[in-house]
Design a protein around this motif. Structure first.
Motif, PDB file in Angstrom:
ATOM      1  N   LYS A  49    -115.499 -22.803   9.485  1.00 38.40           N
ATOM      2  CA  LYS A  49    -114.620 -21.801   8.879  1.00 38.40           C
ATOM      3  C   LYS A  49    -115.455 -20.726   8.209  1.00 38.40           C
ATOM      4  O   LYS A  49    -116.522 -21.009   7.660  1.00 38.40           O
ATOM      5  CB  LYS A  49    -113.720 -22.439   7.821  1.00 38.40           C
ATOM      6  CG  LYS A  49    -112.747 -23.445   8.356  1.00 38.40           C
ATOM      7  CD  LYS A  49    -111.927 -24.031   7.238  1.00 38.40           C
ATOM      8  CE  LYS A  49    -110.986 -25.107   7.755  1.00 38.40           C
ATOM      9  NZ  LYS A  49    -110.214 -25.709   6.662  1.00 38.40           N
ATOM     10  N   SER A  50    -114.956 -19.513   8.261  1.00 38.37           N
ATOM     11  CA  SER A  50    -115.621 -18.405   7.596  1.00 38.37           C
ATOM     12  C   SER A  50    -114.571 -17.401   7.146  1.00 38.37           C
ATOM     13  O   SER A  50    -113.530 -17.256   7.776  1.00 38.37           O
ATOM     14  CB  SER A  50    -116.617 -17.732   8.533  1.00 38.37           C
ATOM     15  OG  SER A  50    -117.202 -16.618   7.910  1.00 38.37           O
ATOM     16  N   TYR A  75    -118.815 -19.878  13.944  1.00 40.76           N
ATOM     17  CA  TYR A  75    -119.432 -20.584  15.082  1.00 40.76           C
ATOM     18  C   TYR A  75    -120.702 -21.309  14.628  1.00 40.76           C
ATOM     19  O   TYR A  75    -120.920 -22.474  14.963  1.00 40.76           O
ATOM     20  CB  TYR A  75    -119.749 -19.581  16.187  1.00 40.76           C
ATOM     21  CG  TYR A  75    -120.233 -20.201  17.469  1.00 40.76           C
ATOM     22  CD1 TYR A  75    -119.327 -20.724  18.389  1.00 40.76           C
ATOM     23  CD2 TYR A  75    -121.581 -20.271  17.769  1.00 40.76           C
ATOM     24  CE1 TYR A  75    -119.762 -21.288  19.575  1.00 40.76           C
ATOM     25  CE2 TYR A  75    -122.027 -20.836  18.949  1.00 40.76           C
ATOM     26  CZ  TYR A  75    -121.110 -21.342  19.848  1.00 40.76           C
ATOM     27  OH  TYR A  75    -121.552 -21.913  21.014  1.00 40.76           O
ATOM     28  N   LYS A  76    -121.528 -20.640  13.839  1.00 40.52           N
ATOM     29  CA  LYS A  76    -122.755 -21.264  13.338  1.00 40.52           C
ATOM     30  C   LYS A  76    -122.452 -22.454  12.443  1.00 40.52           C
ATOM     31  O   LYS A  76    -123.129 -23.480  12.503  1.00 40.52           O
ATOM     32  CB  LYS A  76    -123.606 -20.245  12.580  1.00 40.52           C
ATOM     33  CG  LYS A  76    -124.259 -19.224  13.478  1.00 40.52           C
ATOM     34  CD  LYS A  76    -125.022 -18.192  12.672  1.00 40.52           C
ATOM     35  CE  LYS A  76    -125.556 -17.093  13.566  1.00 40.52           C
ATOM     36  NZ  LYS A  76    -126.199 -16.024  12.812  1.00 40.52           N
ATOM     37  N   LYS A  77    -121.425 -22.335  11.609  1.00 44.35           N
ATOM     38  CA  LYS A  77    -121.043 -23.448  10.742  1.00 44.35           C
ATOM     39  C   LYS A  77    -120.541 -24.631  11.553  1.00 44.35           C
ATOM     40  O   LYS A  77    -120.779 -25.784  11.205  1.00 44.35           O
ATOM     41  CB  LYS A  77    -119.981 -23.009   9.736  1.00 44.35           C
ATOM     42  CG  LYS A  77    -120.538 -22.157   8.622  1.00 44.35           C
ATOM     43  CD  LYS A  77    -119.462 -21.817   7.614  1.00 44.35           C
ATOM     44  CE  LYS A  77    -120.034 -21.034   6.456  1.00 44.35           C
ATOM     45  NZ  LYS A  77    -119.036 -20.787   5.411  1.00 44.35           N
ATOM     46  N   ALA A  78    -119.833 -24.351  12.654  1.00 45.13           N
ATOM     47  CA  ALA A  78    -119.353 -25.435  13.518  1.00 45.13           C
ATOM     48  C   ALA A  78    -120.533 -26.157  14.167  1.00 45.13           C
ATOM     49  O   ALA A  78    -120.532 -27.384  14.283  1.00 45.13           O
ATOM     50  CB  ALA A  78    -118.410 -24.894  14.586  1.00 45.13           C
ATOM     51  N   LEU A  79    -121.547 -25.415  14.586  1.00 42.08           N
ATOM     52  CA  LEU A  79    -122.717 -26.031  15.210  1.00 42.08           C
ATOM     53  C   LEU A  79    -123.568 -26.810  14.213  1.00 42.08           C
ATOM     54  O   LEU A  79    -124.257 -27.760  14.587  1.00 42.08           O
ATOM     55  CB  LEU A  79    -123.581 -24.975  15.905  1.00 42.08           C
ATOM     56  CG  LEU A  79    -122.990 -24.336  17.150  1.00 42.08           C
ATOM     57  CD1 LEU A  79    -123.969 -23.335  17.732  1.00 42.08           C
ATOM     58  CD2 LEU A  79    -122.615 -25.371  18.191  1.00 42.08           C
ATOM     59  N   THR A 106    -107.409  -0.422  -0.627  1.00 42.31           N
ATOM     60  CA  THR A 106    -106.766  -1.266   0.380  1.00 42.31           C
ATOM     61  C   THR A 106    -107.621  -2.517   0.602  1.00 42.31           C
ATOM     62  O   THR A 106    -108.643  -2.458   1.279  1.00 42.31           O
ATOM     63  CB  THR A 106    -106.607  -0.511   1.708  1.00 42.31           C
ATOM     64  OG1 THR A 106    -105.855   0.677   1.471  1.00 42.31           O
ATOM     65  CG2 THR A 106    -105.907  -1.363   2.743  1.00 42.31           C
ATOM     66  N   PRO A 107    -107.233  -3.651   0.018  1.00 45.00           N
ATOM     67  CA  PRO A 107    -107.988  -4.873   0.250  1.00 45.00           C
ATOM     68  C   PRO A 107    -107.645  -5.488   1.611  1.00 45.00           C
ATOM     69  O   PRO A 107    -106.496  -5.475   2.043  1.00 45.00           O
ATOM     70  CB  PRO A 107    -107.565  -5.795  -0.892  1.00 45.00           C
ATOM     71  CG  PRO A 107    -106.275  -5.257  -1.385  1.00 45.00           C
ATOM     72  CD  PRO A 107    -106.208  -3.809  -1.006  1.00 45.00           C
ATOM     73  N   VAL A 108    -108.682  -6.028   2.271  1.00 47.00           N
ATOM     74  CA  VAL A 108    -108.535  -6.693   3.564  1.00 47.00           C
ATOM     75  C   VAL A 108    -109.206  -8.057   3.453  1.00 47.00           C
ATOM     76  O   VAL A 108    -110.365  -8.142   3.058  1.00 47.00           O
ATOM     77  CB  VAL A 108    -109.202  -5.880   4.695  1.00 47.00           C
ATOM     78  CG1 VAL A 108    -109.081  -6.610   6.018  1.00 47.00           C
ATOM     79  CG2 VAL A 108    -108.609  -4.491   4.786  1.00 47.00           C
ATOM     80  N   VAL A 109    -108.491  -9.114   3.797  1.00 45.35           N
ATOM     81  CA  VAL A 109    -109.039 -10.471   3.768  1.00 45.35           C
ATOM     82  C   VAL A 109    -108.904 -11.062   5.163  1.00 45.35           C
ATOM     83  O   VAL A 109    -107.820 -11.032   5.752  1.00 45.35           O
ATOM     84  CB  VAL A 109    -108.292 -11.352   2.740  1.00 45.35           C
ATOM     85  CG1 VAL A 109    -108.817 -12.772   2.760  1.00 45.35           C
ATOM     86  CG2 VAL A 109    -108.398 -10.761   1.348  1.00 45.35           C
ATOM     87  N   LYS A 110    -110.018 -11.601   5.690  1.00 53.13           N
ATOM     88  CA  LYS A 110    -110.011 -12.212   7.013  1.00 53.13           C
ATOM     89  C   LYS A 110    -110.515 -13.643   6.917  1.00 53.13           C
ATOM     90  O   LYS A 110    -111.431 -13.933   6.143  1.00 53.13           O
ATOM     91  CB  LYS A 110    -110.912 -11.439   7.973  1.00 53.13           C
ATOM     92  CG  LYS A 110    -110.430 -10.041   8.251  1.00 53.13           C
ATOM     93  CD  LYS A 110    -111.350  -9.325   9.189  1.00 53.13           C
ATOM     94  CE  LYS A 110    -110.875  -7.888   9.382  1.00 53.13           C
ATOM     95  NZ  LYS A 110    -111.747  -7.136  10.258  1.00 53.13           N
ATOM     96  N   LYS A 111    -109.901 -14.526   7.698  1.00 49.21           N
ATOM     97  CA  LYS A 111    -110.329 -15.921   7.778  1.00 49.21           C
ATOM     98  C   LYS A 111    -110.385 -16.303   9.248  1.00 49.21           C
ATOM     99  O   LYS A 111    -109.462 -16.025  10.007  1.00 49.21           O
ATOM    100  CB  LYS A 111    -109.343 -16.835   7.052  1.00 49.21           C
ATOM    101  CG  LYS A 111    -109.277 -16.593   5.563  1.00 49.21           C
ATOM    102  CD  LYS A 111    -108.262 -17.491   4.916  1.00 49.21           C
ATOM    103  CE  LYS A 111    -108.137 -17.149   3.440  1.00 49.21           C
ATOM    104  NZ  LYS A 111    -107.093 -17.929   2.785  1.00 49.21           N
ATOM    105  N   VAL A 112    -111.484 -16.938   9.645  1.00 49.15           N
ATOM    106  CA  VAL A 112    -111.668 -17.380  11.022  1.00 49.15           C
ATOM    107  C   VAL A 112    -112.018 -18.862  11.007  1.00 49.15           C
ATOM    108  O   VAL A 112    -112.860 -19.295  10.216  1.00 49.15           O
ATOM    109  CB  VAL A 112    -112.796 -16.581  11.723  1.00 49.15           C
ATOM    110  CG1 VAL A 112    -113.025 -17.100  13.125  1.00 49.15           C
ATOM    111  CG2 VAL A 112    -112.463 -15.106  11.751  1.00 49.15           C
TER     112      VAL A 112
END
Length: 136
Positions: A49-50, A75-79, A106-112
């Motif tokens: 997760k990032s 992806y790096k955290k998953a590996l 304008t705040p922007v928050v992203k989670k993957v």
């Protein structure tokens, strides 16, 4: 009167916020399908997760929230779950983005979140050792 105006601003902001969700299944790499089955070692399920945040101050972005940055970090955290992992099979990416458009800021928050099955490609020495133990 001030409380009513503040309530209106809060409600207008929350209703004007933009939320984006998507789930993508990424196809397996074609280079893996060309390998012999004994060369690939399946390690197990993994997840990374990032998140990232960015604030737009007028038209100037401040912070880290590029999609590619968040995806690469997840992806790096998953590996990292497996010390010798080379990649992921059956990779699925879950993406969530929230934007709250305000006048000046304008705040922007992203989670993957990336999930999949980690694999390792055996070296020639590892393959020889594996085949010896398999024959026994």
């Amino acid at each position: 009167m001030k409380k009513m105006l503040l309530s209106f601003v809060v409600i207008a902001t929350l209703t004007a916020s933009c939320v984006t969700n998507r789930v993508i299944t990424i196809p397996n790499s074609s280079t893996i399908s060309n390998l012999e089955k004994d060369r690939i070692e399946v390690l197990g399920k993994t997840e990374g997760k990032s998140g990232g945040g960015r604030v737009w101050l007028l038209f100037i972005p401040i912070g880290w929230a590029k999609d590619s940055w968040c995806e690469g970090r997840a992806y790096k955290k998953a590996l990292k779950s497996y010390s010798n992992a080379d990649g992921l099979l059956e990779q699925t990416e879950t993406y969530h983005k929230t934007v709250i458009p305000l006048i000046v800021v304008t705040p922007v928050v992203k989670k993957v979140k990336i999930t999949g099955i980690a694999y390792h490609i055996r070296t020639d020495e590892e393959l020889e050792e594996y085949l010896k133990t398999k024959k026994k």
